[in-house]
Design an enzyme around this catalytic site. Structure first.
Site, PDB file in Angstrom:
ATOM      1  N   ASN A 145       0.860  -1.192   0.000  1.00 37.31           N
ATOM      2  CA  ASN A 145       0.000   0.000   0.000  1.00 37.31           C
ATOM      3  C   ASN A 145       0.894   1.240   0.000  1.00 37.31           C
ATOM      4  OD1 ASN A 145      -2.421   1.718   0.510  1.00 37.31           O
ATOM      5  ND2 ASN A 145      -1.259   2.127   2.383  1.00 37.31           N
ATOM      6  N   ASP A 214       1.787   6.498   0.406  1.00 34.92           N
ATOM      7  CA  ASP A 214       0.979   5.502  -0.327  1.00 34.92           C
ATOM      8  C   ASP A 214       1.399   5.468  -1.797  1.00 34.92           C
ATOM      9  OD1 ASP A 214      -0.616   5.749   2.113  1.00 34.92           O
ATOM     10  OD2 ASP A 214      -2.227   4.777   0.968  1.00 34.92           O
ATOM     11  N   ASP A 244      -0.246  -6.575   3.671  1.00 33.26           N
ATOM     12  CA  ASP A 244      -0.529  -5.566   4.682  1.00 33.26           C
ATOM     13  C   ASP A 244      -1.591  -4.585   4.163  1.00 33.26           C
ATOM     14  OD1 ASP A 244       0.342  -4.248   7.215  1.00 33.26           O
ATOM     15  OD2 ASP A 244       0.952  -2.627   5.867  1.00 33.26           O
ATOM     16  N   GLU A 280      -4.513  -8.815   5.186  1.00 41.04           N
ATOM     17  CA  GLU A 280      -4.915  -8.121   6.406  1.00 41.04           C
ATOM     18  C   GLU A 280      -6.032  -7.141   6.056  1.00 41.04           C
ATOM     19  OE1 GLU A 280      -3.287  -4.973   9.783  1.00 41.04           O
ATOM     20  OE2 GLU A 280      -2.720  -4.800   7.690  1.00 41.04           O
TER      21      GLU A 280
END
Ligand SMILES: [Ca+2]
Ligand SMILES: [Ca+2]
Ligand SMILES: [Ca+2]
Length: 544
Positions: A145, A214, A244, A280
């Site tokens: 990310n 990001d 993640d 996640e």
């Protein structure tokens, strides 16, 4: 080693002699004494790998004898592979091992290098070879990310955007991140949070932290680089990835996140068809379920985890009926989106207060064992957080949730130094280490070995369908697992989540095939009547 046993043996002798009072009764009691188990019966001969994974924070796990600096390292992990093998785990998830300026590694500064505190690439490869020899799969934490702010991509992107260096080399990276030439103001969960770049008029999207910009996942070159990174590590023998922050790929945009996950999983499986990917997706059950539409193998079941999650709540409220229903409902919910979905149940991870400190578990180790039996015997791929099997504690600041693994009370050789910033009151920490507890029958660690050994004997748990098995009473959690490899195609698991021994009526054709007798007393099944101690579990199948 025999302390518990002789106490129990003595108890049964006294009870029985109290009934009859003759010397004959005492000898009778002696023969009954032999039926009291002396330890968990663990069958290590059958190891089909039942799918249990173990999460490791390398920095806190084990300091190798060759580099005793208080920092856990790859060689330390390698030295502990026999322990992991004995525990029976099929795989490990290594928290970030790529080069990073932080202690936790979630801001990666070089995706093609290992964290220097953990050792060299040669050490990493040696560890991987040892895991391979031990038949334990390794998945890596993959943080895509965002990157670290010291990674070359971001430095070049910033240099171009801010006009410091508009070379063609830097221009290539300009669009790898999301920039604004004005202050977009406070972020929301869908707009994202922007941070000022140094003292410039430029702002970049960084949802978690200024050091974690990001990535712009719409940029085809970013996607190509992500696959290059995945390939680099797959070629080193890793078996997959823990992804993640999946909710944040596109700030809480479910459709785009599912599209991205589908793309990533398909591309990785083209390179490595057996790769295992777990996400996640830290949110409620309904939304996690939706993300399974992407075809991702697994996602963590946050609904079951943490102090308010289903497993601890069941243990706290002594309610077996409810947890059975929750396990079944969630399994059906995720399989509606993908029939091959693998749920990843867990109690806590590196972002949560450690389960060892939850009220019900802290008060009664039996409840902690019960919770382990319950979550490790769910369909899919359960995850143990390192130290959970010794009751390790830690709560509050993140650093406290990632404290050193304890190996041996008397020898701290392999023990790491707590990371800077942790302020956990060590007087509350457990004293005994994994190797101490392995020596004690019915210890928490041996309980984990016992439950995992059952999964390894019946690997059908991984793909099984599950239904509620009505036990007729609230304290019992009854589950029917259906899978072709099981004897007669199904097995029944019953946990006593209540506070006392209970007896229920049961179809007389069932027989006991496994028992997890945390109270050191065997379950009794005769003439259609099943008696089960509290915190204990029995596994049944139809007799032939
Ligand atoms: Ca070290
Ligand atoms: Ca570092
Ligand atoms: Ca994002």
């Amino acid at each position: 080693m025999r302390v518990h046993l002789s106490k129990l043996g003595l108890l049964s002798i006294l009870l029985l002699s109290g009934c009859g009072g003759s010397s004959d009764d005492v000898s009778q009691a002696d023969s009954i004494d032999l039926n009291i188990p002396q330890d968990y019966e663990i069958n290590l001969d059958v190891n089909n790998r039942g799918g249990v994974y173990y999460e490791i924070f390398v920095r806190a796990f084990a300091d190798s004898t060759q580099s005793l600096d208080g920092i856990g390292d790859f060689r330390g992990v390698e030295e502990k592979i026999p322990y992991l093998q004995d525990l029976g785990v099929e795989g490990v998830w290594l928290m970030p091992i790529m080069e990073s300026s932080s202690y936790h590694g979630y801001n990666v500064d070089n995706y093609y290098a290992v964290e220097r505190d953990y050792g060299t690439m040669e050490h990493f490869e040696s560890m991987m070879a040892a895991f391979d020899a031990a038949n334990i799969d390794v998945i890596l934490d993959l943080v895509i990310n965002h990157t670290g702010n010291m990674v070359e991509y971001f430095k070049k992107s910033a240099a171009y955007v801010t006009g410091r260096d508009r070379s063609p080399e830097n221009e290539r990276y300009a669009d790898w991140y999301t920039w604004k030439d004005y202050n977009p103001g406070p972020g929301t969960s869908t707009q994202g949070t922007y941070r000022q770049f140094e003292n410039t008029g430029y702002y970049y999207l960084a949802n978690f932290d200024g050091a974690m910009p990001d990535l712009n996942l719409d940029n085809p070159e970013v996607r190509e680089e992500i696959l290059n990174i995945a390939k680099f590590w797959l070629d080193k023998g890793v078996h997959g990835f823990r992804l993640d922050a999946t909710l944040w790929f596109y700030e809480n945009n479910t459709r785009k996140n599912i599209e991205f996950l589908r793309w990533f999983c398909e591309e990785v499986k083209k390179m490595h068809p057996e790769a295992y990917i777990v996400g996640e997706t830290w949110t409620g059950d309904a939304l996690v379920a939706e993300y399974y539409e992407s075809g991702i193998d697994s996602q963590f079941w946050f609904g079951g985890a943490e102090v308010n999650g289903y497993f601890h709540s069941a243990a706290l409220n002594n309610n077996g009926k409810l947890i059975a229903q929750q396990i079944v409902n969630y399994d059906k919910q995720i399989k509606r989106f993908n029939p091959n979905a693998l749920n990843s149940a867990f109690l806590s991870n590196h972002d949560n207060n450690r389960s060892g400190g939850y009220a019900a578990f802290d008060r009664d180790e039996g409840k902690q064992k019960l919770a382990a039996s319950m979550y490790l015997l769910t369909p899919g791929v359960p995850f143990i957080y390192y130290g959970e099997e010794i009751g390790l504690k830690g709560s509050g600041r993140d650093e406290n949730k990632r404290l050193p693994m304890i190996w041996q009370e008397a020898h701290t050789t392999h023990e790491t130094t707590p990371v800077r910033g942790s302020d956990y009151q060590m007087r509350y920490q457990v004293n005994k280490g994994a190797h101490d507890l392995l020596e004690e029958p019915f210890s928490l660690t041996n309980h984990y070995r016992k439950v995992i050994s059952i999964r390894n004997e019946y690997p059908g748990f991984r793909r099984a369908d599950v239904e509620v098995f009505d036990t007729g009473i609230v304290p019992f959690a009854g589950l029917r697992f259906i899978e072709p490899s099981f004897p007669n195609g199904e097995i029944i698991v019953i946990h006593n989540v209540g506070l006392e021994t209970r007896t229920i009526d049961i179809d007389p054709s069932y027989v006991i095939i496994e028992e997890i007798n945390t109270e050191q007393l065997r379950p009794i099944l005769e003439n259609g009547s099943l008696t089960l101690e509290r915190n204990s579990t029995v596994i049944l199948t139809k007799g032939s």
